[in-house]
Every structure is written in C-alpha cells, then in structure tokens.
Design a protein around this motif. Structure first.
Motif, PDB file in Angstrom:
ATOM      1  N   LEU A   1      33.148 -25.638   0.517  1.00  0.00           N
ATOM      2  CA  LEU A   1      31.757 -26.942   2.169  1.00  0.00           C
ATOM      3  C   LEU A   1      31.623 -26.001   2.261  1.00  0.00           C
ATOM      4  O   LEU A   1      32.270 -25.064   3.304  1.00  0.00           O
ATOM      5  CB  LEU A   1      32.198 -28.002   1.702  1.00  0.00           C
ATOM      6  CG  LEU A   1      31.850 -29.023   0.948  1.00  0.00           C
ATOM      7  CD1 LEU A   1      33.348 -30.029   1.720  1.00  0.00           C
ATOM      8  CD2 LEU A   1      31.305 -29.500   0.941  1.00  0.00           C
ATOM      9  N   PRO A   2      30.685 -25.764   3.191  1.00  0.00           N
ATOM     10  CA  PRO A   2      29.852 -25.443   5.008  1.00  0.00           C
ATOM     11  C   PRO A   2      30.991 -25.839   5.634  1.00  0.00           C
ATOM     12  O   PRO A   2      31.511 -26.947   6.188  1.00  0.00           O
ATOM     13  CB  PRO A   2      28.856 -25.517   4.485  1.00  0.00           C
ATOM     14  CG  PRO A   2      28.412 -25.957   3.489  1.00  0.00           C
ATOM     15  CD  PRO A   2      29.338 -26.307   2.877  1.00  0.00           C
ATOM     16  N   GLY A   3      31.664 -24.481   6.367  1.00  0.00           N
ATOM     17  CA  GLY A   3      32.883 -25.622   8.055  1.00  0.00           C
ATOM     18  C   GLY A   3      33.779 -25.357   7.138  1.00  0.00           C
ATOM     19  O   GLY A   3      34.945 -25.648   7.900  1.00  0.00           O
ATOM     20  N   THR A   4      34.592 -25.867   5.357  1.00  0.00           N
ATOM     21  CA  THR A   4      35.243 -25.577   5.254  1.00  0.00           C
ATOM     22  C   THR A   4      35.751 -24.451   4.370  1.00  0.00           C
ATOM     23  O   THR A   4      35.248 -24.241   3.681  1.00  0.00           O
ATOM     24  CB  THR A   4      35.746 -27.484   4.802  1.00  0.00           C
ATOM     25  OG1 THR A   4      34.922 -27.489   4.067  1.00  0.00           O
ATOM     26  CG2 THR A   4      34.634 -28.398   5.331  1.00  0.00           C
ATOM     27  N   ALA A   5      37.731 -25.416   3.836  1.00  0.00           N
ATOM     28  CA  ALA A   5      38.190 -24.336   3.086  1.00  0.00           C
ATOM     29  C   ALA A   5      38.781 -25.019   1.595  1.00  0.00           C
ATOM     30  O   ALA A   5      38.656 -24.727   0.605  1.00  0.00           O
ATOM     31  CB  ALA A   5      39.164 -23.778   3.450  1.00  0.00           C
ATOM     32  N   PHE A   6      37.852 -26.468   2.013  1.00  0.00           N
ATOM     33  CA  PHE A   6      38.038 -27.015   0.906  1.00  0.00           C
ATOM     34  C   PHE A   6      36.627 -26.909  -0.319  1.00  0.00           C
ATOM     35  O   PHE A   6      35.367 -26.353  -0.574  1.00  0.00           O
ATOM     36  CB  PHE A   6      37.339 -29.110   1.028  1.00  0.00           C
ATOM     37  CG  PHE A   6      37.113 -29.899   0.868  1.00  0.00           C
ATOM     38  CD1 PHE A   6      39.588 -29.947   0.077  1.00  0.00           C
ATOM     39  CD2 PHE A   6      36.261 -30.135  -0.477  1.00  0.00           C
ATOM     40  CE1 PHE A   6      39.468 -31.105  -1.011  1.00  0.00           C
ATOM     41  CE2 PHE A   6      37.107 -31.350  -1.121  1.00  0.00           C
ATOM     42  CZ  PHE A   6      38.195 -31.878  -1.965  1.00  0.00           C
ATOM     43  N   SER A   7      37.329 -26.594  -1.779  1.00  0.00           N
ATOM     44  CA  SER A   7      36.258 -26.661  -2.988  1.00  0.00           C
ATOM     45  C   SER A   7      35.029 -27.902  -3.074  1.00  0.00           C
ATOM     46  O   SER A   7      34.722 -28.717  -2.803  1.00  0.00           O
ATOM     47  CB  SER A   7      37.089 -27.166  -3.851  1.00  0.00           C
ATOM     48  OG  SER A   7      36.642 -26.558  -5.281  1.00  0.00           O
ATOM     49  N   LEU A   8      34.161 -26.965  -3.067  1.00  0.00           N
ATOM     50  CA  LEU A   8      32.816 -26.928  -3.525  1.00  0.00           C
ATOM     51  C   LEU A   8      32.340 -28.152  -5.248  1.00  0.00           C
ATOM     52  O   LEU A   8      32.116 -28.949  -4.933  1.00  0.00           O
ATOM     53  CB  LEU A   8      31.092 -25.992  -3.222  1.00  0.00           C
ATOM     54  CG  LEU A   8      30.250 -26.633  -3.641  1.00  0.00           C
ATOM     55  CD1 LEU A   8      30.069 -27.821  -2.574  1.00  0.00           C
ATOM     56  CD2 LEU A   8      29.004 -25.888  -3.236  1.00  0.00           C
ATOM     57  N   GLY A   9      33.477 -27.630  -5.990  1.00  0.00           N
ATOM     58  CA  GLY A   9      33.185 -27.995  -7.432  1.00  0.00           C
ATOM     59  C   GLY A   9      33.969 -29.458  -6.889  1.00  0.00           C
ATOM     60  O   GLY A   9      34.114 -30.456  -7.704  1.00  0.00           O
ATOM     61  N   ALA A  10      35.057 -29.508  -6.135  1.00  0.00           N
ATOM     62  CA  ALA A  10      36.211 -30.719  -5.860  1.00  0.00           C
ATOM     63  C   ALA A  10      34.942 -32.032  -5.311  1.00  0.00           C
ATOM     64  O   ALA A  10      35.264 -32.866  -5.324  1.00  0.00           O
ATOM     65  CB  ALA A  10      37.130 -30.390  -4.881  1.00  0.00           C
ATOM     66  N   ALA A  11      34.353 -31.096  -4.241  1.00  0.00           N
ATOM     67  CA  ALA A  11      33.376 -32.467  -2.985  1.00  0.00           C
ATOM     68  C   ALA A  11      32.311 -32.859  -4.139  1.00  0.00           C
ATOM     69  O   ALA A  11      32.185 -34.222  -3.507  1.00  0.00           O
ATOM     70  CB  ALA A  11      33.155 -31.594  -2.238  1.00  0.00           C
ATOM     71  N   THR A  12      31.932 -31.629  -4.952  1.00  0.00           N
ATOM     72  CA  THR A  12      30.620 -32.383  -5.954  1.00  0.00           C
ATOM     73  C   THR A  12      31.435 -33.207  -6.982  1.00  0.00           C
ATOM     74  O   THR A  12      30.556 -34.562  -6.662  1.00  0.00           O
ATOM     75  CB  THR A  12      30.229 -31.168  -6.261  1.00  0.00           C
ATOM     76  OG1 THR A  12      30.240 -30.353  -6.052  1.00  0.00           O
ATOM     77  CG2 THR A  12      28.902 -31.908  -7.955  1.00  0.00           C
ATOM     78  N   VAL A  13      32.311 -33.974  -7.430  1.00  0.00           N
ATOM     79  CA  VAL A  13      32.676 -34.748  -8.487  1.00  0.00           C
ATOM     80  C   VAL A  13      32.697 -36.360  -8.126  1.00  0.00           C
ATOM     81  O   VAL A  13      31.858 -36.875  -8.780  1.00  0.00           O
ATOM     82  CB  VAL A  13      34.559 -34.495  -8.592  1.00  0.00           C
ATOM     83  CG1 VAL A  13      35.408 -36.050  -9.279  1.00  0.00           C
ATOM     84  CG2 VAL A  13      34.548 -33.226  -9.268  1.00  0.00           C
ATOM     85  N   PRO A  14      32.938 -36.860  -7.033  1.00  0.00           N
ATOM     86  CA  PRO A  14      32.593 -37.890  -6.006  1.00  0.00           C
ATOM     87  C   PRO A  14      31.388 -38.498  -6.616  1.00  0.00           C
ATOM     88  O   PRO A  14      30.823 -38.957  -6.553  1.00  0.00           O
ATOM     89  CB  PRO A  14      32.975 -37.999  -4.971  1.00  0.00           C
ATOM     90  CG  PRO A  14      34.207 -37.039  -4.662  1.00  0.00           C
ATOM     91  CD  PRO A  14      33.153 -36.415  -5.171  1.00  0.00           C
ATOM     92  N   GLY A  15      30.013 -37.322  -6.031  1.00  0.00           N
ATOM     93  CA  GLY A  15      29.036 -37.164  -5.836  1.00  0.00           C
ATOM     94  C   GLY A  15      28.324 -37.851  -7.396  1.00  0.00           C
ATOM     95  O   GLY A  15      27.510 -38.249  -7.318  1.00  0.00           O
TER      96      GLY A  15
END
Length: 283
Positions: free
Chosen positions: A51-65
C-alpha cells in the motif's frame, strides 16, 4: 400457527433446499471455485506490492474490498437474475396462486442467497487467512466485526436486488443492472485506494453501498496501520453503519411495493407469451 408463520417456515425450508441444490449442480460448484481461483491467482501477482506509504501488502488489503464488492454484486445482480428467470418460467405465478405464496417465495430466495453469499465469502477468505497472516489482527473481535458488516450488507443489497429484478422485463435485461454495478466496482476502491481517484469520483462512490461495504470489510480485517490510505484516514464505522442502514431501509421499502405490483400483473397468458417469444428466438 397462522398462515404467515407457515409461509415463513416453508420459505426457510425452500431456501435450504435451494442452497443444497446449488452444491449438486456442477455449473454452480465450478463457478464458485473458478471465481475463487481467479481471485487467488490475482493476489499471487500482487504479493510483492505494498500500500502506498505503508509496508502492508497490497494483496492483503485487496481481500476485504473484493469480499465487499462480491456481496453487492451477488446481492443486486444474482437476486435480480433469479427473480427475472422465475418470472419467465412461471415460478412466480405459481407462488402468487397459493396463500401467502409470495411471502414464502421471498423468504426462501433470501435465505438461499444469504447462505450462498456466506459460503462464497468463506471459500475466498479462508485460503487468504493462510496466505496473509496479517488479516484479522483482532482475532475474535475481527470476526465479530466482519459478521455485523456482512449482516447489514446482505440487508442493504438483497432487497434492492429483488426490487431491481421486479423492474426487468426478462432475464436478458439483467445486463442493464450488471454494467452499472461493474462500473461502481471500478470507482469504489476495490483493487486500489479510493483516495487515488479525483475528489468528485470519490463523492459518487460514497453514495452507493459498494464503497461502504468494502470499507467495513477493511476495517474488520486489516490492521489500523492500513487506514492511512482511506478517506480522512479513518475507518468511519458510524458512517458505514448509517449509509448501509439507509440503503437497507430504501430496499425494504421499495421491494414489497414493486414485487406486489409485479405479482398483480402476472397471469398465465403473460407467461405463455414470454415462452412463445423465447421459442421464436431459439428457432
């Protein structure tokens, strides 16, 4: 036991039977797992992005959406599609001809679609929990949060789907519902942060339930550090609840009125006419 209670009980039994039948139908089963496989494949290619500005996985962030978008898409499109098909083949006419038959039909269809939605969500979510351990950081509280978002999401979308289905002239008209829903998916922050879009597009997205369901799912399954890419850097739980409740009220108000009007217009001659037109198209 009064007639309405009997109709509700028979509707719930019908819903359970329909849900079980989906798991004996090869096309339905294949469709469920093909969608899950495609989605998990897309996540595989996103595994190294953050994710922009973080070290969190974009793949994981996509799951809930994506889970939230699936609830909206299935709630609107699938509910409308089933209603249109049942109208064409005479199922609704038969329901109309029995005491409280429409009530039993609606209870059954809502029950079967709700169970199918929960099953579809689990098919995608469970593998993702193993692939992305950072999901659901709150443990039990994350899952409880997910449950209330799922419950209000189903309430906000299934009645709307039934209302839209009652307005369609045939099953072929469902594309008029599908295309706008897909368009909403493109602007609702499903595969990328909504804050990357122009402000006026963000405003449009926030009118509809897909954005809020995605936001509610993200607030349940993602850590607090992921909130930095959200509008106002906040999960906005009360706004999420308020908007989804508002859409629930709209759907629950419109659906009975539109369905009663549709049922009044159903007759054996109209079903026969639709069948004749279908046969002409096939021929």
């Amino acid at each position: 036991m009064n007639a309405r209670t009997a109709a509700v009980r028979s509707g719930l039994a019908r819903g359970l039977i329909e849900f079980k039948q989906t798991w004996t139908n090869r096309d339905d089963v294949v469709g469920q797992f093909v969608f899950a496989a495609l989605f998990l494949g897309a996540l595989f290619f996103m595994r190294d992005a953050t994710l922009p500005g973080t070290a969190f996985s974009l793949g994981a962030a996509t799951v809930p959406g994506v889970l939230g978008a699936g609830i909206v898409f299935n709630g609107l499109n699938t509910a409308a599609g089933y209603l249109a098909v049942d109208r064409e083949d005479g199922t609704l006419l038969r329901a109309k001809a029995t005491p409280n038959g429409m009530l039993g039909y609606l209870v059954g269809k809502t029950a079967s679609l709700s169970m199918a939605q929960v099953t579809g969500l689990l098919i995608v979510l469970v593998p993702c929990l193993f692939v992305y351990p950072a999901l659901a950081p709150g443990g039990v509280w994350s899952y409880l949060h997910l449950l209330w978002v799922l419950a209000i999401g189903l309430t906000a979308t299934l009645p709307l789907g039934a209302a839209l289905g009652s307005l369609t002239s045939s099953a072929r008209s469902i594309g008029l519902i599908t295309l706008p829903v897909l368009g909403l998916g493109a602007i609702s922050g499903i595969f990328y942060p909504v804050t990357a879009l122009p402000g006026w597009v963000q405003d449009i997205a926030q009118v509809f339930p897909m954005y809020w369901l995605g936001l509610g799912m993200r607030s349940a399954l993602l850590p607090d550090s992921a909130v930095v890419v959200e509008i106002g850097q906040s999960w906005r739980p009360w706004a999420t609840l308020g908007v989804l409740v508002a859409w629930s009220v709209i759907g629950l108000t419109l659906a009975p009125v539109l369905l009663r009007r549709m049922a009044r217009r159903e007759a054996g001659s109209s079903v026969a006419e639709r069948r004749e037109k279908a046969m002409q198209r096939v021929g």
